[in-house]
Design a protein around this motif. Structure first.
Motif, short mmCIF file in Angstrom:
data_model
loop_
_atom_site.label_atom_id
_atom_site.label_comp_id
_atom_site.label_asym_id
_atom_site.label_seq_id
_atom_site.Cartn_x
_atom_site.Cartn_y
_atom_site.Cartn_z
N VAL B 297 0.83 -1.20 0.00
CA VAL B 297 0.00 0.00 0.00
C VAL B 297 0.87 1.26 0.00
O VAL B 297 1.83 1.35 0.77
N ALA B 300 -4.17 5.14 1.13
CA ALA B 300 -5.60 5.01 0.83
C ALA B 300 -6.21 6.40 0.91
O ALA B 300 -6.26 7.00 1.98
N LEU B 309 -7.33 3.51 -3.55
CA LEU B 309 -6.21 2.83 -2.91
C LEU B 309 -5.03 2.78 -3.87
O LEU B 309 -5.09 2.13 -4.91
N HIS B 326 -12.21 2.13 3.31
CA HIS B 326 -11.24 1.08 3.59
C HIS B 326 -9.94 1.74 4.03
O HIS B 326 -9.36 2.51 3.29
N GLN B 327 -9.52 1.44 5.26
CA GLN B 327 -8.28 2.07 5.74
C GLN B 327 -7.13 1.08 5.73
O GLN B 327 -7.29 -0.08 6.10
N PHE B 328 -5.97 1.54 5.30
CA PHE B 328 -4.76 0.72 5.25
C PHE B 328 -3.58 1.55 5.73
O PHE B 328 -3.59 2.77 5.62
N SER B 329 -2.56 0.84 6.23
CA SER B 329 -1.34 1.56 6.64
C SER B 329 -0.41 1.65 5.45
O SER B 329 -0.42 0.79 4.57
N GLU B 332 1.67 -1.48 3.95
CA GLU B 332 1.00 -2.73 4.30
C GLU B 332 0.99 -3.67 3.08
O GLU B 332 0.63 -3.26 1.99
N LEU B 334 -0.49 -6.62 0.64
CA LEU B 334 -1.89 -6.83 0.28
C LEU B 334 -1.95 -7.64 -1.00
O LEU B 334 -1.03 -7.62 -1.80
#
Lengths: 376, 365
Positions: B297, B300, B309, B326-329, B332, B334
């Motif tokens: 990621v 986002a 994203l 949709h939350q992501f670091s 991250e 994926l």
């Protein structure tokens, strides 16, 4: 490093404020925890700039206290609050090199040179400015300049919080996401309290873990981006978040049914009880002259079909716009205009159709505040 | 009226601003000029208005050559980015000014101003002065002035860009409805693909002073004639991944192989750029022939009700357009799913050589 507390805070630009309308900030309590990534979101005139100026010290609140780590700082001038600010337009010294710009706040505090250099190099590395360190700032692009502005806040170890005021306004649209990524990375790495002020939902939700939505001088909801979308605590949040925003229906309880004008609405038993209770509560408290009960549903949670089902209502479709990734359907129900969002590839819909409101996402508002939400 | 720009070149100080544009606008049509900053949108509108003559080429209105006819002799209205109103006149007088100038009788002016103000929802503000209004109300006033005279041509140069997104949504809807009832040609410049889609009508995609494509908005969006057109007309931009097509499979980045869709097999084997829309990439597999990709990621971007994203695969970046939050670091890891049956293909000259079939039916009321 600091926790910022607003206690009984209110502000009026009038000397002798008479009513709520005279307040730019109505009385509020709020805590910004140490290390959080926050946004302050609202339309122009909602009071967010006033609040920002009170936190930074440019403005002394007319009522209540501002506390940094429990210490009252109401009268402390901005330079003694150790707050860094990044504005809409980059504030840098054009004639200095990038290095000297970044070093400026440290040298200003008489930091010895042997400690200035490693810190500047560290921050330049994170911001991807290393190759530009010897350049004069005036030759930089807008996004590079804005990164230098941020860097000047990051070099100081004594900074308690960074306040951002619409920092991406001047950035080229195609480059914005890169700076957004950079901001998040910086937040994760530095563990500094950051407050990002904006009128744009995308800026706020992308940056912040929690957003304070301001409306008419009050924080009407403090929540995660998902909470603002799925459970708006106030009708304004429902309207302001999402494109288009939430649909609202003024309802009443009549003949054992939830009525939207002449249209009975199929809602869950739980929601029916909640509306019934609200109606009778209103009837008892007769001194309240209005009867403000609304149901809200987002366009994403309305399903449209050509044939009726047990819990759908007949609607009149007025237009369908193909927006590429989805279609936006406009319909009339009880003379009121509604929006529904149809996924790409949805079967065609005629003029007479039926709408189904997903019970899990129907919410009840009394006097504009959320009282009862649906359940998954 | 009809408006035809014939082989227009416009050169300023030796720098071409417009190159070889040929464009015919139908009577009563609503036309969006879509392009990034400096694509030539404003220049083209100035030429249409007659504010300056083109270096080369002709401008034909209703079959008559008006190339050198000045703006004063053409029946044109313009609305600009900045809210331009007469500060010393009330909203009423601002809107009425073109009719007063044309010496219309007072009763007729009264009636028209009333109608226009009602349409723009500013009928309660007619006695106010511009500085007492919000940005949205000021821009509505400026629009009212542009709409009150029966102009043959109305030009909007990014009129909503200085307003917040809620006002933009509302005014955009109103504009669409407004022009359905009028018979003039409207031209509307914007940098935002989603605004073009929301406005509908026809879209002309401009890039570096050239016209890439012109046609009904939805058609230009779904059937871009080339890679640039596809990129200019998508937000987030369509993902482009270079690859090699053989008789049976497609290879990305020399290492990712997958069997190619039957319809792509009719193309000559060779190198192509493959395009996939951000909204067609998913976090869950949708079909057996989806290609699973390991990515990390970048960020986002969350826009109230949807998520853009940004991720990167080892060799190429991708953007996903997801519905909901949709939350992501950052960084991250994926897995994302790449729909191998929904690929656009562009040849190395940038021409479209394959367009994927549309999913499901069109939703039209």
């Amino acid at each position: 490093m600091a926790e910022i507390t607003l206690k009984g805070l209110a502000h009026s630009y009038e000397k002798t404020p008479k009513g709520a309308a005279d307040y730019a900030i109505r009385q509020m309590d709020h805590v910004w925890h140490q290390g959080g990534a926050y946004a302050l979101l609202g339309p122009s005139g909602c009071g967010k700039s006033t609040l920002l100026n009170i936190i930074s010290g440019l403005l002394e609140p007319s009522e209540g206290d501002v506390l940094f780590d429990g210490q009252r700082v109401n009268e402390l001038p901005p330079e003694e609050r150790n707050i860094a600010q990044v504005f809409q337009f980059p504030v840098i010294y054009d004639t200095m090199t990038v290095f000297d710009n970044l070093a400026f706040p440290l040298r200003n505090m008489n930091t010895p040179e042997y400690r200035v250099k490693p810190k500047v190099l560290e921050v330049a590395d994170i911001l991807e400015l290393t190759s530009l360190l010897d350049r004069k700032a005036k030759n930089l692009t807008a996004d590079e300049k804005q990164k230098v502005s941020m860097g000047r806040g990051l070099v100081r170890d004594d900074v308690t919080a960074i306040l951002f005021d619409e920092p991406l306004t001047v950035i080229d649209p195609q480059l914005k996401w890169k700076l957004r990524r950079k901001l998040k990375e910086i937040h994760e790495r530095f563990n500094i309290t950051m407050i990002y002020v904006t009128h744009d939902q995308l800026e706020a939700s992308t940056f912040a873990d929690k957003i304070a939505v301001m409306y008419e001088g009050q924080v009407v909801q403090f929540g995660t981006p998902r909470e603002l979308f799925e459970r708006p605590a106030h009708t304004f949040v429902g309207y302001f978040i999402g494109s288009p925003g939430m649909n609202f229906m003024a309802v009443e309880y009549r003949d054992d049914q939830v009525m939207f004008g002449t249209q009975p609405l199929p809602v869950s038993e739980q929601m029916k009880h909640a509306v019934a209770n609200a109606s009778s509560a209103n009837a008892i408290a007769n001194d309240i002259s209005y009867n403000n009960i609304k149901l809200g549903i987002r366009p994403e949670f309305i399903a449209i079909a050509s044939n009726p089902t047990a819990d759908s209502v007949p609607i009149q479709v007025t237009s369908v716009q193909d927006l590429g990734t989805y279609s936006l359907l406009t319909f009339k129900l009880n003379e009121q205009t509604f929006k529904a969002r149809l996924p790409e590839g949805h079967p065609p819909v005629g003029e007479a159709a039926f709408a189904h409101f997903d019970a899990a996402h129907v919410a009840l508002y009394i006097d504009e505040y959320l009282v009862e939400a649906g359940h998954e | 009226m009809s408006l035809h720009l014939q082989n227009i070149d416009h050169i300023v100080n030796g720098v071409p601003h417009i190159s070889g544009i040929d464009l015919a606008l139908e009577p009563g049509s609503f036309n969006v000029l879509l392009g990034r900053t400096l694509a030539g949108k404003t220049t083209l509108m100035r030429l249409m208005a007659g504010l300056e003559p083109p270096t080369r080429g002709k401008i034909i209105i209703d079959g008559k050559d008006v190339t050198n006819v000045s703006v004063r002799k053409r029946n044109v209205s313009m609305v600009y980015q900045q809210f331009i109103n007469y500060p010393s006149l009330t909203v009423y007088d601002n809107i009425a000014s073109p009719l007063k100038l044309a010496k219309h009788p007072k009763s007729a002016i009264d009636k028209r101003v009333g109608e226009i103000a009602e349409m723009l929802h500013i009928e309660h503000l007619l006695n106010r002065y511009p500085q007492e209004l919000s940005g949205g109300q000021q821009q509505r006033t400026a629009m009212g002035r542009a709409l009150i005279k029966d102009a043959d041509l109305i030009l909007f140069d990014e009129p909503l860009v200085n307003l917040d997104y809620k006002l933009r949504e509302e005014l955009r809807d109103e504009l669409r409805d407004l022009f359905q009832a009028r018979n003039c040609i409207a031209v509307y410049a914007t940098t935002e693909p989603n605004e073009a889609l929301a406005l509908g009508g026809n879209t002309a995609v401009l890039h570096e002073g050239k016209l890439l494509q012109y046609g009904p908005t939805e058609q230009v969006y779904r059937e871009p004639n080339g890679r640039f057109s596809a990129e200019m007309f998508s937000e987030p931009p369509i993902n482009i991944v270079p690859g090699r097509l053989t008789d049976t499979e497609i290879t990305f980045d020399q290492s990712l192989h997958f069997p190619c869709d039957d319809k792509l097999k009719r193309l000559e084997p060779g190198d192509y750029d493959f395009g996939v829309r951000a909204s067609h990439l998913t976090l869950q597999p949708q079909r057996a022939d989806d290609l699973a990709l390991d990515v990390h990621v970048d960020v986002a971007e969350i826009s109230g009700s949807e998520t853009f994203l940004h991720v990167h695969h080892e060799r190429f970046p991708l953007v996903l357009h997801l519905s909901g939050i949709h939350q992501f670091s950052v960084n991250e890891p994926l897995k994302v799913y790449f729909p191998t049956h929904q690929l656009y293909a562009f040849d190395k000259q940038g021409h479209t050589v394959h367009i994927p079939a549309r999913q499901g039916g069109a939703a039209h009321g």
